[in-house]
Design an enzyme around this catalytic site. Sequence first.
Site, PDB file in Angstrom:
ATOM      1  N   ASN A   1      56.846-102.240  68.131  1.00 24.45           N
ATOM      2  CA  ASN A   1      56.198-102.350  67.075  1.00 24.45           C
ATOM      3  C   ASN A   1      55.760-101.349  66.395  1.00 24.45           C
ATOM      4  OD1 ASN A   1      53.349-102.997  66.068  1.00 24.45           O
ATOM      5  ND2 ASN A   1      53.149-103.868  68.442  1.00 24.45           N
TER       6      ASN A   1
ATOM      7  N   CYS B   1      47.351-104.960  63.514  1.00 19.85           N
ATOM      8  CA  CYS B   1      48.355-105.602  63.695  1.00 19.85           C
ATOM      9  C   CYS B   1      48.947-106.277  61.913  1.00 19.85           C
ATOM     10  CB  CYS B   1      48.741-105.882  64.778  1.00 19.85           C
ATOM     11  SG  CYS B   1      49.201-104.337  65.559  1.00 19.85           S
TER      12      CYS B   1
ATOM     13  N   HIS C   1      55.003-110.582  63.048  1.00 21.50           N
ATOM     14  CA  HIS C   1      55.138-109.249  63.333  1.00 21.50           C
ATOM     15  C   HIS C   1      55.108-109.107  64.888  1.00 21.50           C
ATOM     16  CE1 HIS C   1      52.725-105.424  64.479  1.00 21.50           C
ATOM     17  NE2 HIS C   1      51.956-106.521  65.574  1.00 21.50           N
TER      18      HIS C   1
HETATM   19  N1  COA Z   1      58.008-100.920  82.947  1.00 23.68           N
HETATM   20  C1  COA Z   1      57.556-102.136  84.534  1.00 23.68           C
HETATM   21  N2  COA Z   1      57.172-102.589  84.821  1.00 23.68           N
HETATM   22  C2  COA Z   1      55.943-102.733  84.045  1.00 23.68           C
HETATM   23  C3  COA Z   1      56.078-101.747  82.361  1.00 23.68           C
HETATM   24  C4  COA Z   1      56.950-100.948  82.275  1.00 23.68           C
HETATM   25  N3  COA Z   1      56.894-100.380  80.789  1.00 23.68           N
HETATM   26  N4  COA Z   1      54.802-102.256  82.068  1.00 23.68           N
HETATM   27  C5  COA Z   1      54.076-103.429  82.493  1.00 23.68           C
HETATM   28  N5  COA Z   1      54.616-102.850  84.169  1.00 23.68           N
HETATM   29  C6  COA Z   1      54.540-103.886  85.524  1.00 23.68           C
HETATM   30  C7  COA Z   1      53.009-104.072  85.340  1.00 23.68           C
HETATM   31  O1  COA Z   1      52.453-102.448  86.253  1.00 23.68           O
HETATM   32  C8  COA Z   1      52.982-105.279  85.848  1.00 23.68           C
HETATM   33  O2  COA Z   1      53.762-104.768  87.552  1.00 23.68           O
HETATM   34  P1  COA Z   1      52.563-105.739  88.555  1.00 23.68           P
HETATM   35  O3  COA Z   1      52.791-106.995  88.600  1.00 23.68           O
HETATM   36  O4  COA Z   1      52.741-104.800  90.058  1.00 23.68           O
HETATM   37  O5  COA Z   1      50.610-104.859  88.691  1.00 23.68           O
HETATM   38  C9  COA Z   1      54.686-106.026  85.926  1.00 23.68           C
HETATM   39  O6  COA Z   1      55.188-105.299  85.081  1.00 23.68           O
HETATM   40  C10 COA Z   1      54.457-107.390  85.538  1.00 23.68           C
HETATM   41  O7  COA Z   1      52.913-106.967  84.274  1.00 23.68           O
HETATM   42  P2  COA Z   1      52.469-107.604  83.292  1.00 23.68           P
HETATM   43  O8  COA Z   1      51.117-107.510  82.029  1.00 23.68           O
HETATM   44  O9  COA Z   1      52.420-108.992  83.873  1.00 23.68           O
HETATM   45  O10 COA Z   1      53.420-107.505  82.281  1.00 23.68           O
HETATM   46  P3  COA Z   1      53.705-108.647  80.504  1.00 23.68           P
HETATM   47  O11 COA Z   1      54.818-109.808  81.192  1.00 23.68           O
HETATM   48  O12 COA Z   1      52.406-109.561  80.217  1.00 23.68           O
HETATM   49  O13 COA Z   1      54.397-107.162  79.859  1.00 23.68           O
HETATM   50  C11 COA Z   1      53.326-106.214  77.937  1.00 23.68           C
HETATM   51  C12 COA Z   1      53.181-106.292  79.506  1.00 23.68           C
HETATM   52  C13 COA Z   1      52.537-105.105  78.071  1.00 23.68           C
HETATM   53  C14 COA Z   1      54.844-106.518  77.712  1.00 23.68           C
HETATM   54  C15 COA Z   1      53.031-107.938  77.015  1.00 23.68           C
HETATM   55  O14 COA Z   1      51.582-108.404  77.907  1.00 23.68           O
HETATM   56  C16 COA Z   1      52.063-107.791  76.283  1.00 23.68           C
HETATM   57  O15 COA Z   1      53.448-107.667  74.507  1.00 23.68           O
HETATM   58  N6  COA Z   1      51.724-107.642  75.420  1.00 23.68           N
HETATM   59  C17 COA Z   1      50.424-107.901  73.923  1.00 23.68           C
HETATM   60  C18 COA Z   1      51.576-106.464  73.407  1.00 23.68           C
HETATM   61  C19 COA Z   1      51.288-106.439  71.940  1.00 23.68           C
HETATM   62  O16 COA Z   1      51.249-107.479  71.395  1.00 23.68           O
HETATM   63  N7  COA Z   1      50.389-105.708  71.184  1.00 23.68           N
HETATM   64  C20 COA Z   1      50.047-105.537  69.842  1.00 23.68           C
HETATM   65  C21 COA Z   1      48.722-106.066  69.150  1.00 23.68           C
HETATM   66  S1  COA Z   1      49.547-107.975  68.939  1.00 23.68           S
END
Ligand code: COA
Length: 334
Positions: free
Chosen positions: A288, A117, A258
Site C-alpha cells: 500500500n 488513500c 486502491h
Molecule cells: N502476521 C501474523 N499474524 C498477524 C499479523 C501478521 N503480520 N498481523 C495480525 N496478525 C494476527 C492478529 O494479531 C490476529 O491474531 P489473534 O486472532 O490472535 O488476535 C490474527 O492475525 C487475525 O487478525 P485480523 O485483524 O483479523 O486479520 P485480518 O484478516 O483482518 O487482516 C489486516 C489484518 C490489517 C491485513 C486487514 O485487516 C486489513 O487489510 N485491513 C485494512 C487495511 C487497509 O486497507 N488500510 C488502508 C486504508 S484503506
Amino acid sequence: MENKKKMHAAITAVGMFVPDKVLDNAYFEKIVDTSDEWIRTRTGIQERRMLENGATSDLATGAAKDLLTTYKINPEEIEVIIVATVTPDMFFPATACLVQDNIGAKNAWGFDMNAACSSFLFALQTGSGLIESGRYKKVLVIGADKMTSITDYNDRNNCILFGDAGAAVLLEPTTDLKYGFQDSLLKVDGSGRESLYMKGGGSLNPSSHETVDKNMHVIYQDGKVVFKAAVKGMADISYDLMEKNNLKGDDIAYLVPHQANLRIIDATAKRMGVGREKVMINIQKYGNTTSATIPLCLVEYYRDGKVKKGDKLILAAFGAGYTWGATYLVWSMD
Ligand code: COA
C-alpha cells in the site's frame, strides 16, 4: 451523466518512480512475529519498496521527471502541480513547491492534497475541474507517499502493509468528450477518524517528548474495522457510479482499485460484476503506497500495453477520514 462540459480533462502523459530497495516478506519474518504465508494470504503482498535517503518530494520529483523526459515536455509549460500525499516533507511549505523547484516548473502554482488513500482521486477531480474551467491547459497530478517514514516496524499488524512510491499524470483539455474524465463520486465521513490516523505531530497533539514516548508519530489502524468499511465503501460507490453512468461490468475495461489488501480488491470487483482479469493489481510488488497506488497501476498497465485508447476505467479508493470515492474515465492515450 450530464455532458454540458465543453471540454474534458484527459490524461496525456504518465510517469512513475519507485525506490530500488525491496523489503520482501522474509525481511518481516526477521523483525516481527509473522510469516510469508500469512502476509500473502491475508493481504496479497509479496514485496514493497523503501526510500532509504530522501523524502516524498523525491518520489514525486522522480515521477514528474520520468513523465517530462518520456514525453519531451518543457517543465515551463506546466501551469499547476497538485501533489496528493499524507507524508509531506514538512507541514509547510507544501511538497508541490519543492517539486516545482526540483523540476524547474517556473510558471506553475500548486498545492498538496490530503485525503489519505483517496488523495489521488480527490486530486484528479480537482485537477480536472481546473482544466474544465478553461483556465488551465497543463495540470500535473502526482500521487506520492513515503509511508515507511510513518510506519511502526514493531507493529506486525501494520508494518507489513506499506511501501514508498510516486506516480504522475498530466491532464490536458480535450474537446472530444468521448475521452478523459467523465464523472466521479467522492465522500468524506469524519466519524471514522479514530479507526485510522496518526495521533501526534499535529496541532491537537504537537510533537513533544511525551508524544514520542507514547509512539504517536506512526500509523494507528484498527485493521478489522477499516477492512469492513473499505469493502463496503469502495464497492458501494463504484456500483453507484456505474449505475449513474449506465455502465455494466462488461462495459468496463478495468477496475483500478486502491491497493490496500487483495481481499478488499476482490470484494469490490465482485460487487461490480468485474472478473479478476479486468482488475489492475500490483499490490504484490509494492504493498500500500497510499496516494501512489492508483496512478502506479495506470502507468504500469499502460506501459505494458494492456490499456488502450477508448478503454473505460473505474478508479476506486477508500482511506482514512474516512474518505472514499470512484472515478469514471475513458483512456485517451494511443
Ligand atoms: N502476521 C501474523 N499474524 C498477524 C499479523 C501478521 N503480520 N498481523 C495480525 N496478525 C494476527 C492478529 O494479531 C490476529 O491474531 P489473534 O486472532 O490472535 O488476535 C490474527 O492475525 C487475525 O487478525 P485480523 O485483524 O483479523 O486479520 P485480518 O484478516 O483482518 O487482516 C489486516 C489484518 C490489517 C491485513 C486487514 O485487516 C486489513 O487489510 N485491513 C485494512 C487495511 C487497509 O486497507 N488500510 C488502508 C486504508 S484503506
